[in-house]
Design a protein around this motif. Structure first.
Motif, PDB file in Angstrom:
ATOM      1  N   GLY A 367       0.802  -1.221   0.000  1.00 41.79           N
ATOM      2  CA  GLY A 367       0.000   0.000   0.000  1.00 41.79           C
ATOM      3  C   GLY A 367       0.836   1.273   0.000  1.00 41.79           C
ATOM      4  N   LYS A 368       2.147   1.091   0.121  1.00 35.78           N
ATOM      5  CA  LYS A 368       3.038   2.264   0.180  1.00 35.78           C
ATOM      6  C   LYS A 368       2.814   3.192  -1.016  1.00 35.78           C
ATOM      7  N   ASN A 369       3.043   4.490  -0.793  1.00 34.69           N
ATOM      8  CA  ASN A 369       2.910   5.522  -1.837  1.00 34.69           C
ATOM      9  C   ASN A 369       1.481   5.694  -2.349  1.00 34.69           C
ATOM     10  N   HIS A 370       0.518   5.328  -1.531  1.00 30.93           N
ATOM     11  CA  HIS A 370      -0.876   5.500  -1.924  1.00 30.93           C
ATOM     12  C   HIS A 370      -1.634   6.213  -0.800  1.00 30.93           C
ATOM     13  N   ILE A 371      -2.833   6.617  -1.136  1.00 33.78           N
ATOM     14  CA  ILE A 371      -3.743   7.144  -0.104  1.00 33.78           C
ATOM     15  C   ILE A 371      -5.133   6.578  -0.389  1.00 33.78           C
TER      16      ILE A 371
END
Ligand SMILES: Cc1ncc(COP(=O)(O)O)c(C=O)c1O
Length: 394
Positions: A367-371
């Motif tokens: 999920g890194k670099n997401h919102i």
């Protein structure tokens, strides 16, 4: 002072709410796009279901009920699942739980100990990895491939199966991506589970909230692989606070008997799920109203609007959602060197604009670099939200 179990718990969805409260206290308006609860927006619990709950309490049904669930409710859930998915189960295969959350808790307690593993999608709903960790197990993320509409990477699953793997978990439509697994991929996962003789857990909480595509229930595709389904009344029946869910076991060859018995013991140890909510749930299943369909219609146009706006914002890239109520754009951090990671980005966005999303890393490594942003608010609010995000990023 406090056990490792408790110390290690993290839940980004609620943790970000703490920062949101500070922002609110400073006098700023906060736009809550962080919580997946339709009932706090303009989706209300249908009156006839609330009526049934009130009648149950006035009728004096405020006692401890059967630990496995009120028999009439188990029977209605069984009929409902049989009709919806054409699967061969009986009322004995149903356990009523305090939401899907308790179902996940029971299953992971029943499956895991001392470094046992469960394969979960990456990115994933944090409760899976929290409870796996809680029971001294390990949740291993298999890749959902963003470049392929977040479809599960079957080879990655194969590589990650070992003799400690106790189950493969499917979550479709997925939280946080909002995307469905295609029928082909679901079938491939079931085949793989069959090959290695492990069961599949299927979190179906969003199965009724899908837009253009068709939902595939894993149990309909399995002839002999055991499938444990999880579903409930929180989302499709707009009763999140009632904590009402269930587990069903599709187990054509009786391979889950020991697990099922163990989980029934746990259910007895916690006495029972909420009695009056169970009586109201019977009513919801016997008299299905138009509320789910109406919600899906409203959500579809909010999804369309949010997706259109997101696509126009430079530095954000987004796969469209097939269901549920989440979009999960990727933040191009090369474009925005001001922020080191998605958490800093999300907190800064909240402090500057009042827009509260959930940082992607809260949903695991993938999920890194997401919102994650919900599209539950009405269009007027969404318009304000996306105007603010646009200004913030420019
Ligand atoms: C994938 C998923 N499973 C389960 C739940 C929780 O369901 P319940 O309210 O039935 O505990 C959620 C809530 O957001 C969810 O996103």
């Amino acid at each position: 002072m406090v056990s490792r179990r408790v110390k290690d718990l993290e839940y980004a969805i609620r943790d970000i709410a703490v920062v949101a409260n500070q922002v609110k206290e400073s006098g700023k308006e906060v736009f809550h796009l962080n919580i997946g609860d339709p009932v706090i927006y303009d989706f209300k619990t249908p009156e006839y279901i609330s009526q049934a709950l009130a009648e149950a309490t006035f009728a004096g049904q405020n006692y401890y009920v059967d630990s496995l669930g009120v028999p009439e409710l188990r029977s209605e859930v069984c009929k409902y699942e049989r009709k919806k998915n054409n699967i061969d189960i009986t009322s004995e295969d149903i356990l009523i739980t305090s939401g899907v959350t308790e179902g996940i808790f029971f299953l992971l307690a029943g499956f895991l100990e001392d470094g046992d593993e469960i394969l979960v999608p990456g990115p994933t709903y944090p409760v899976y990895f929290n409870y796996a960790n809680f029971f001294d197990g390990i949740s291993v993320e298999y890749e959902l491939d963003e470049d392929n509409h977040w479809e599960p990477n079957i080879e990655d699953i194969r590589e990650k199966i070992n003799n400690k793997t106790k189950a493969i978990l499917i979550s479709s439509p997925n939280n946080p991506t909002g995307t469905l697994y295609s029928k082909k991929k679901v079938k491939q996962i079931i085949n793989l589970a069959g090959e290695y003789d492990i069961p599949v857990i299927s979190d179906e909480i969003y199965d009724q909230i899908v837009f253009e595509k068709q939902y595939t229930c894993p149990a309909t595709l399995s002839s002999d692989v055991p499938i444990i389904g999880l579903n409930g009344f929180s989302k499709a029946h707009l009763a999140t606070g009632w904590r009402m869910g269930y587990i069903y076991y599709y187990d054509p060859e009786g391979r889950l008997t020991e697990l099922k018995n163990g989980i029934e013991k746990m259910a007895r140890a916690r006495l029972c799920a909420n009695s009056i909510a169970q009586f109201a749930a019977i009513e919801a299943l016997r008299n299905p109203g138009p509320h789910t369909e109406q919600m899906v219609q409203k959500l579809r146009s909010r999804r369309d609007y949010s997706y259109k706006r997101l696509r126009q914002i430079e530095g954000l890239q987004c796969v469209n959602a097939d269901g549920a109520f989440y979009l999960f754009p990727e933040i191009d951090l090369k474009e925005f060197p001001k922020w080191d990671n998605d958490k800093d980005f999300t907190i800064d966005l909240l402090k500057e604009t009042g827009v509260c999303g959930v940082y992607g890393s809260g949903f695991g490594e993938h999920g890194k670099n997401h919102i994650r942003l919900t599209f539950l608010p009405n269009e007027e609010t969404l318009k304000e939200v996306y105007n603010r995000i646009e200004t913030f990023l420019s």
